[in-house]
Design a protein around this motif. Structure first.
Motif, PDB file in Angstrom:
ATOM      1  N   GLY A 274      -2.782  -7.726   3.097  1.00 39.47           N
ATOM      2  CA  GLY A 274      -3.628  -6.445   3.332  1.00 39.47           C
ATOM      3  C   GLY A 274      -2.995  -5.316   3.596  1.00 39.47           C
ATOM      4  N   ASN A 275      -1.577  -5.368   3.980  1.00 37.70           N
ATOM      5  CA  ASN A 275      -1.029  -4.148   4.257  1.00 37.70           C
ATOM      6  C   ASN A 275      -0.809  -3.240   3.011  1.00 37.70           C
ATOM      7  N   GLN A 276      -0.944  -1.854   3.207  1.00 34.51           N
ATOM      8  CA  GLN A 276      -0.980  -0.739   2.305  1.00 34.51           C
ATOM      9  C   GLN A 276       0.555   0.116   2.475  1.00 34.51           C
ATOM     10  N   THR A 277       0.751   0.343   1.242  1.00 29.68           N
ATOM     11  CA  THR A 277       2.028   1.023   1.304  1.00 29.68           C
ATOM     12  C   THR A 277       1.753   2.327   0.496  1.00 29.68           C
TER      13      THR A 277
ATOM     14  N   ILE B 134       7.823  19.180  -2.419  1.00 32.22           N
ATOM     15  CA  ILE B 134       6.250  19.784  -2.578  1.00 32.22           C
ATOM     16  C   ILE B 134       5.407  18.804  -2.903  1.00 32.22           C
ATOM     17  N   GLY B 135       5.729  17.606  -3.193  1.00 32.20           N
ATOM     18  CA  GLY B 135       4.958  16.322  -3.429  1.00 32.20           C
ATOM     19  C   GLY B 135       4.215  15.833  -2.289  1.00 32.20           C
ATOM     20  N   VAL B 136       2.829  15.417  -2.371  1.00 35.06           N
ATOM     21  CA  VAL B 136       2.249  14.821  -1.541  1.00 35.06           C
ATOM     22  C   VAL B 136       1.760  13.440  -2.006  1.00 35.06           C
ATOM     23  N   SER B 137       1.787  12.269  -1.239  1.00 31.72           N
ATOM     24  CA  SER B 137       1.292  10.991  -1.912  1.00 31.72           C
ATOM     25  C   SER B 137      -0.123  11.110  -2.228  1.00 31.72           C
ATOM     26  N   ASN B 138      -0.444  10.340  -3.346  1.00 32.39           N
ATOM     27  CA  ASN B 138      -1.916  10.252  -3.512  1.00 32.39           C
ATOM     28  C   ASN B 138      -2.450   8.938  -3.089  1.00 32.39           C
ATOM     29  N   PRO B 139      -3.297   8.706  -2.065  1.00 31.69           N
ATOM     30  CA  PRO B 139      -4.282   7.713  -1.611  1.00 31.69           C
ATOM     31  C   PRO B 139      -4.418   6.639  -2.578  1.00 31.69           C
ATOM     32  N   ALA B 140      -4.942   7.273  -3.828  1.00 36.51           N
ATOM     33  CA  ALA B 140      -5.443   6.257  -4.942  1.00 36.51           C
ATOM     34  C   ALA B 140      -4.305   5.640  -5.373  1.00 36.51           C
ATOM     35  N   ARG B 141      -2.989   5.927  -5.091  1.00 35.61           N
ATOM     36  CA  ARG B 141      -1.753   4.965  -5.647  1.00 35.61           C
ATOM     37  C   ARG B 141      -1.249   4.409  -4.766  1.00 35.61           C
ATOM     38  N   ALA B 142      -1.834   3.965  -3.622  1.00 37.75           N
ATOM     39  CA  ALA B 142      -1.174   3.105  -2.778  1.00 37.75           C
ATOM     40  C   ALA B 142      -1.319   1.735  -3.173  1.00 37.75           C
TER      41      ALA B 142
END
Length: 339
Positions: A249-252, A235-243
């Motif tokens: 400069g690569n985001q995870t 049910i969980g969706v990743s939060n963009p603010a916690r990337a």
């Protein structure tokens, strides 16, 4: 007879067991919390089996003869100026054997400014939705199991667009009177749109919940545990603010693990003096807390608390629920014994 009821219950469950959460279906107001008591205990509590006539809006298996001639009205000042509420009434017929339940759930989204493609004002418009329900409960003979169903007619008006739909809720509850232990399962919003907004048939907010509760033997406290939205486990969706960003400069993206997903299905609640004229209630909704919390700031999202006070034949309830640092809700309720 029992086999037929069981087969129909699980056939209906299996035929629509696909993932549906917020934003993926229409008539989302059907899954809003139905009463201050339910809100105070964290939301979606389905195991109460007493005079609380509003409980049957969420679990028709909770309909019982103690609800006879009980009428309730609940109103909430929701987020963004939205108001919604519920009303319920139950009547027992045929020597206190058959109890029928009637309910209303409504939501008013307020007034909006309308504009055309060029930004020119076209006046104001509003939106509102209503669901009327009729429920019935049946105690399987010589067992501690109760089954129930709600039939609902739904109307929705959003600006110039209208829709009408229908749905049923199914519930089953097990009651062990010796241990004062209840367990329940609900399958909600099995249905369809009869008329659509713009020619596209949308899904209803199908939901499966499981709950347990028990009153402690030596302490006047009843605990509640609910697992919500079991039709979709991750049910969980990743939060963009916690990337996270590395030196290149690569985001995870945030990874929502198994334990985090499990906790987001969990709702905990406790009610002190549940059988007295005065009650204290406390709840914690893990999914609300996780999805609405602000990074590096404690704002107590997911926490709710409330009180209940009975005066003669009237019972007043109030709940305050924390959502974000800037948006919380209050829920008011009144139940009247008309006997």
């Amino acid at each position: 007879m029992i086999r037929r009821i069981t087969a129909l219950f699980f056939l209906g469950f299996a035929s629509v067991c696909f993932a549906q959460l917020g934003g993926e279906s229409t008539y989302q107001f059907l899954n809003l919390i139905s009463s201050p008591r339910q809100a105070a205990l964290g939301g979606k509590i389905i195991t109460n089996f007493d005079k609380d006539v509003t409980e049957a809006l969420y679990n028709p298996a909770s309909i019982n003869s103690d609800m006879h001639n009980q009428a309730a009205l609940n109103v909430s000042s929701y987020l963004g100026g939205i108001t919604y509420g519920t009303a319920a009434y139950a009547y027992t017929w045929d020597r206190r054997v058959q109890t029928f339940h009637f309910g209303v759930t409504y939501i008013n989204y307020g007034e909006f400014d309308g504009r055309d493609l060029n930004g020119i004002a076209t006046g104001t418009f509003s939106g509102n939705e209503v669901a009327l329900s009729f429920g019935y409960n049946y105690n399987i003979p010589f067992t501690d199991f109760y089954v129930g169903a709600n039939a609902k007619v739904i109307t929705s008006q959003l600006e110039q667009y209208n829709s009408v739909g229908g749905a049923i809720d199914l519930g089953v509850m097990y009651i062990n009177e010796n241990l004062d232990f209840h367990a329940a399962l609900t399958v909600r919003n099995l249905g369809t749109q009869f008329t659509t907004y713009a020619g596209v048939n949308e899904r209803l907010p199908f939901e499966v919940n499981f709950g347990m509760s028990q009153t402690l033997e030596y302490i006047p406290l009843r605990w509640h545990l609910t697992l919500e939205n079991l039709q979709e486990w991750p049910i969980g969706v990743s939060n963009p603010a916690r990337a996270t960003t590395d030196l290149s400069g690569n985001q995870t993206e945030e990874k929502v693990g198994f334990l985090n997903n499990t906790l987001r299905h969990l709702i905990l609640g406790a009610e002190l003096w549940p059988d007295r004229g005065f009650n204290l209630r406390l709840g914690y909704n893990f999914r609300r807390a996780e999805e609405l919390r602000i990074l590096d700031q404690r704002n107590f999202s997911g926490l709710s608390f409330g009180v209940g006070l009975k005066i003669n034949k009237m019972k007043f309830s109030y709940t305050h629920a924390r959502y974000t640092a800037s948006a919380n809700t209050s829920f008011f309720g009144l139940q009247i014994d008309l006997n």
